[in-house]
Design a protein around this motif. Structure first.
Motif, PDB file in Angstrom:
ATOM      1  N   GLY A  23       0.817  -1.204   0.000  1.00  0.00           N
ATOM      2  CA  GLY A  23       0.000   0.000   0.000  1.00  0.00           C
ATOM      3  C   GLY A  23       0.850   1.253   0.000  1.00  0.00           C
ATOM      4  N   CYS A  24       0.178   2.400  -0.087  1.00  0.00           N
ATOM      5  CA  CYS A  24       0.894   3.680  -0.092  1.00  0.00           C
ATOM      6  C   CYS A  24       1.453   4.026   1.277  1.00  0.00           C
ATOM      7  CB  CYS A  24      -0.037   4.789  -0.587  1.00  0.00           C
ATOM      8  SG  CYS A  24      -0.423   4.679  -2.350  1.00  0.00           S
ATOM      9  N   SER A  25       0.726   3.674   2.318  1.00  0.00           N
ATOM     10  CA  SER A  25       1.244   3.721   3.684  1.00  0.00           C
ATOM     11  C   SER A  25       1.711   5.111   4.125  1.00  0.00           C
ATOM     12  CB  SER A  25       2.377   2.688   3.821  1.00  0.00           C
ATOM     13  OG  SER A  25       2.891   2.610   5.119  1.00  0.00           O
ATOM     14  N   MET A  26       2.895   5.155   4.730  1.00  0.00           N
ATOM     15  CA  MET A  26       3.401   6.359   5.359  1.00  0.00           C
ATOM     16  C   MET A  26       3.747   7.464   4.373  1.00  0.00           C
ATOM     17  SD  MET A  26       6.474   6.665   8.156  1.00  0.00           S
ATOM     18  CE  MET A  26       5.660   5.683   9.417  1.00  0.00           C
ATOM     19  N   CYS A  27       3.825   7.152   3.096  1.00  0.00           N
ATOM     20  CA  CYS A  27       4.091   8.196   2.104  1.00  0.00           C
ATOM     21  C   CYS A  27       3.073   9.320   2.228  1.00  0.00           C
ATOM     22  CB  CYS A  27       4.064   7.607   0.696  1.00  0.00           C
ATOM     23  SG  CYS A  27       4.282   8.835  -0.605  1.00  0.00           S
ATOM     24  N   ILE A  28       1.815   8.956   2.500  1.00  0.00           N
ATOM     25  CA  ILE A  28       0.758   9.964   2.646  1.00  0.00           C
ATOM     26  C   ILE A  28       0.080   9.875   4.019  1.00  0.00           C
ATOM     27  CG2 ILE A  28       0.249  10.358   0.232  1.00  0.00           C
ATOM     28  CD1 ILE A  28      -1.946   8.224   0.474  1.00  0.00           C
ATOM     29  N   ALA A  29       0.783   9.268   4.976  1.00  0.00           N
ATOM     30  CA  ALA A  29       0.295   9.208   6.359  1.00  0.00           C
ATOM     31  C   ALA A  29      -1.097   8.591   6.466  1.00  0.00           C
ATOM     32  CB  ALA A  29       0.308  10.605   6.988  1.00  0.00           C
ATOM     33  N   MET A  30      -1.301   7.468   5.772  1.00  0.00           N
ATOM     34  CA  MET A  30      -2.610   6.824   5.805  1.00  0.00           C
ATOM     35  C   MET A  30      -2.721   5.857   6.971  1.00  0.00           C
ATOM     36  SD  MET A  30      -4.582   8.143   3.680  1.00  0.00           S
ATOM     37  CE  MET A  30      -5.912   6.993   4.026  1.00  0.00           C
ATOM     38  N   ASN A  31      -3.948   5.745   7.486  1.00  0.00           N
ATOM     39  CA  ASN A  31      -4.256   4.862   8.606  1.00  0.00           C
ATOM     40  C   ASN A  31      -3.337   5.193   9.777  1.00  0.00           C
ATOM     41  OD1 ASN A  31      -6.369   2.978   7.309  1.00  0.00           O
ATOM     42  ND2 ASN A  31      -4.727   3.029   5.796  1.00  0.00           N
ATOM     43  N   SER A  32      -2.686   4.208  10.362  1.00  0.00           N
ATOM     44  CA  SER A  32      -1.811   4.492  11.508  1.00  0.00           C
ATOM     45  C   SER A  32      -0.354   4.655  11.102  1.00  0.00           C
ATOM     46  CB  SER A  32      -1.919   3.344  12.527  1.00  0.00           C
ATOM     47  OG  SER A  32      -1.495   2.124  11.934  1.00  0.00           O
ATOM     48  N   ASP A  33      -0.077   4.621   9.812  1.00  0.00           N
ATOM     49  CA  ASP A  33       1.304   4.719   9.329  1.00  0.00           C
ATOM     50  C   ASP A  33       1.693   6.188   9.233  1.00  0.00           C
ATOM     51  OD1 ASP A  33       0.677   2.088   9.087  1.00  0.00           O
ATOM     52  OD2 ASP A  33       1.090   1.919   6.952  1.00  0.00           O
ATOM     53  N   LYS A  34       2.079   6.755  10.366  1.00  0.00           N
ATOM     54  CA  LYS A  34       2.349   8.193  10.430  1.00  0.00           C
ATOM     55  C   LYS A  34       3.605   8.483  11.239  1.00  0.00           C
ATOM     56  CE  LYS A  34      -2.588   9.351  10.295  1.00  0.00           C
ATOM     57  NZ  LYS A  34      -3.721  10.012  10.973  1.00  0.00           N
ATOM     58  N   VAL A  35       4.177   9.652  10.959  1.00  0.00           N
ATOM     59  CA  VAL A  35       5.251  10.193  11.781  1.00  0.00           C
ATOM     60  C   VAL A  35       4.620  11.146  12.781  1.00  0.00           C
ATOM     61  CG1 VAL A  35       7.396  11.525  11.766  1.00  0.00           C
ATOM     62  CG2 VAL A  35       6.857  10.017   9.833  1.00  0.00           C
ATOM     63  N   ASP A  36       4.941  10.987  14.050  1.00  0.00           N
ATOM     64  CA  ASP A  36       4.337  11.824  15.091  1.00  0.00           C
ATOM     65  C   ASP A  36       4.930  13.241  15.064  1.00  0.00           C
ATOM     66  OD1 ASP A  36       2.748   9.749  15.984  1.00  0.00           O
ATOM     67  OD2 ASP A  36       4.206   9.063  17.472  1.00  0.00           O
ATOM     68  N   PRO A  37       4.203  14.211  15.619  1.00  0.00           N
ATOM     69  CA  PRO A  37       4.698  15.596  15.645  1.00  0.00           C
ATOM     70  C   PRO A  37       6.096  15.689  16.256  1.00  0.00           C
ATOM     71  CG  PRO A  37       2.408  15.525  16.328  1.00  0.00           C
ATOM     72  CD  PRO A  37       2.850  14.096  16.214  1.00  0.00           C
ATOM     73  N   GLY A  38       6.986  16.387  15.558  1.00  0.00           N
ATOM     74  CA  GLY A  38       8.339  16.589  16.057  1.00  0.00           C
ATOM     75  C   GLY A  38       9.309  15.472  15.737  1.00  0.00           C
ATOM     76  N   GLN A  39       8.809  14.326  15.312  1.00  0.00           N
ATOM     77  CA  GLN A  39       9.703  13.213  14.996  1.00  0.00           C
ATOM     78  C   GLN A  39      10.416  13.438  13.664  1.00  0.00           C
ATOM     79  OE1 GLN A  39       7.304   9.582  15.173  1.00  0.00           O
ATOM     80  NE2 GLN A  39       8.221   9.112  17.160  1.00  0.00           N
TER      81      GLN A  39
END
Length: 469
Positions: A409-425
């Motif tokens: 899937g596209c995943s963290m490229c577009i911050a979909m579902n839970s695949d995200k970078v947290d603020p400040g990370q």
């Protein structure tokens, strides 16, 4: 009388030109229309409102990729909006008789991965999709570009598209890529050199000895990010590598049709003596691993260099943009990125989610552990890539090292579902964009190659992968 020498782009444009009225956009025929769940719902609603059908369902292909979770598909979807998008795509494709690779399909994956993988992407084609990184398909000698939602509806209804004819821009890369330097470094170096608007109004054609030695998947990485340099599309003339890649793929021509296709494809490369509107040359021998430091893909530097000082920039707008980017990224002018601690590593996306990319990352991770306090996601670009990786044992290398092995899937490229970078990370990502919030609100992204990303995962900080080879 002999014909004027033409470029690859000009040959494809001329063949697909339906009509060109004076002082008006051209009407261009579309060979393949790729759709997914995010940019197509409004287009289908428009068809219903106008009582129209899809003109060529056989030239339309749909997949679920942007909104799909990369956790086990047996788990319920937590993102209700994403679930609704996927459900609507299934309904639309069933109603309009469009082939769909849904959540259960073994062919499902990122739209720009499965097109070439299936052999649906072929030299000489015009290909469009409601996604800016459609330029990926140009790696096989196609004219491929992203379109907007209203244009998606137009293509569904007519199989044609209004287009202003772009100019041509040769990007020649000569020389030899040294160890530790990848296709991602080539395109990041180009964008750093010309800026994110450097190719505006043009189509890139990548030429030169270094481009010819790239595999088709590596060429896809280069073409994928052409849009980040402002270009309408990116292309590479087809050659024997292209034909070997396509041979025996699911939708590739077979038998006599294959021979006829080869004959036509061999005529596509740019003629000797053809003139481009613009040209630039890069020396592959001089390239280093690249990494971005700011909030657009043009803010990139060789990994051994320092973050630029905005005060040294003459243009006021550029200076302000740099200042804003460094503030968002929490970086200082003159700072070296080597040794910068990171929190997340993402291997995947339509830029670097293919089997060759996973092999590069696995080679670095083999025998190592992901650094403590670093989260690493490895997301294959398609189910077929996932199956191939697992047959080679790459999944075990990733899992043993401490990385998360995911579904396609596209995943963290577009911050979909839970695949995200947290603020400040801080994240080192093999994707194509590092805009503010692209990988999660407040997340800070360094774009890099799979080699550089894997090295960062092992060491817990931005590192020069050449010291690990």
């Amino acid at each position: 009388m002999s014909l004027q020498p033409r470029t690859l782009f000009q040959k494809i444009w001329d063949k697909h030109l339906v009509v060109q009225e004076p002082h008006s956009p051209a009407i261009l025929y579309v060979d393949l229309h790729l759709i997914h769940e995010v940019t197509s719902p409004q287009a289908f609603t428009g068809l219903r409102n106008r009582n129209l059908q899809v003109r060529r369902p056989d030239r339309t292909l749909a997949t679920m990729d942007h909104s799909i979770p990369t956790t086990p598909l047996s788990l319920p979807m937590a993102d209700t909006q994403a679930a609704a998008q996927l459900e609507q795509l299934a309904k639309n494709c069933a109603e309009f008789d469009i082939e769909l690779f849904d959540m259960d399909s073994p062919w499902r994956g990122i739209v720009h991965v499965i097109g070439p993988e299936l052999g649906r992407t072929q030299p000489g084609m015009t290909i469009v999709c409601g996604d800016s990184h459609t330029s990926t398909h140009g790696a096989l000698g196609a004219l491929a570009f992203g379109i907007g939602t209203s244009e998606v509806e137009h293509v569904l209804a007519s199989q044609c598209l209004l287009q202003e004819k772009p100019k041509t821009f040769e990007v020649r890369v000569d020389g030899t890529l040294r160890e530790g330097i990848s296709a991602k470094d080539v395109i990041l170096a180009l964008i750093a050199k010309i800026g994110t608007a450097g190719g505006t109004g043009h189509v890139f054609e990548y030429t030169g000895t270094a481009i010819r030695t790239l595999s088709i998947e590596e060429r896809m990485t280069v073409c994928n990010m052409s849009i980040e340099g402002g270009a309408r599309a990116g292309m590479v003339g087809p050659d024997d590598s292209t034909f070997e890649y396509l041979a025996n793929r699911e939708y590739a021509p077979k038998g006599l049709e294959w021979e006829y296709a080869l004959e036509a494809w061999r005529k596509l490369p740019t003629d000797s003596g053809a003139v481009y509107d613009r040209s630039i040359t890069l020396n592959a021998n001089d390239l280093e691993p690249m990494i971005t430091f700011g909030t657009n893909p043009g803010m990139g530097i060789p990994i051994t260099k320092c973050v630029p000082d905005p005060s040294q920039v003459g243009n006021a707008d550029t200076r302000q943009s740099l200042e804003n980017a460094l503030t968002y990224m929490g970086l200082q002018p003159g700072q070296k990125l080597l040794g910068q601690p990171i929190d997340v590593v993402f291997i995947g996306s339509c830029t670097n989610g293919r089997i060759s990319d996973l092999r590069l990352a696995a080679d670095i991770l083999r025998g190592h552990k992901v650094a403590e306090n670093v989260r690493m996601l490895v997301v294959p670009g398609s189910q077929k890539v996932k199956q191939q990786a697992e047959s080679e044992g790459l999944d075990r290398i990733f899992s043993t090292a401490g990385a998360e092995w995911r579904e396609a899937g596209c995943s963290m490229c577009i911050a979909m579902n839970s695949d995200k970078v947290d603020p400040g990370q801080y994240a080192v990502s093999t994707s194509n964009r590092n805009f503010e919030g692209r990988q999660g609100k407040g997340g800070r992204t360094f774009l890099a190659s799979p080699l550089t990303a894997a090295a960062a995962a092992v060491r817990g900080e931005i590192s020069d992968v050449r010291t690990m080879l």
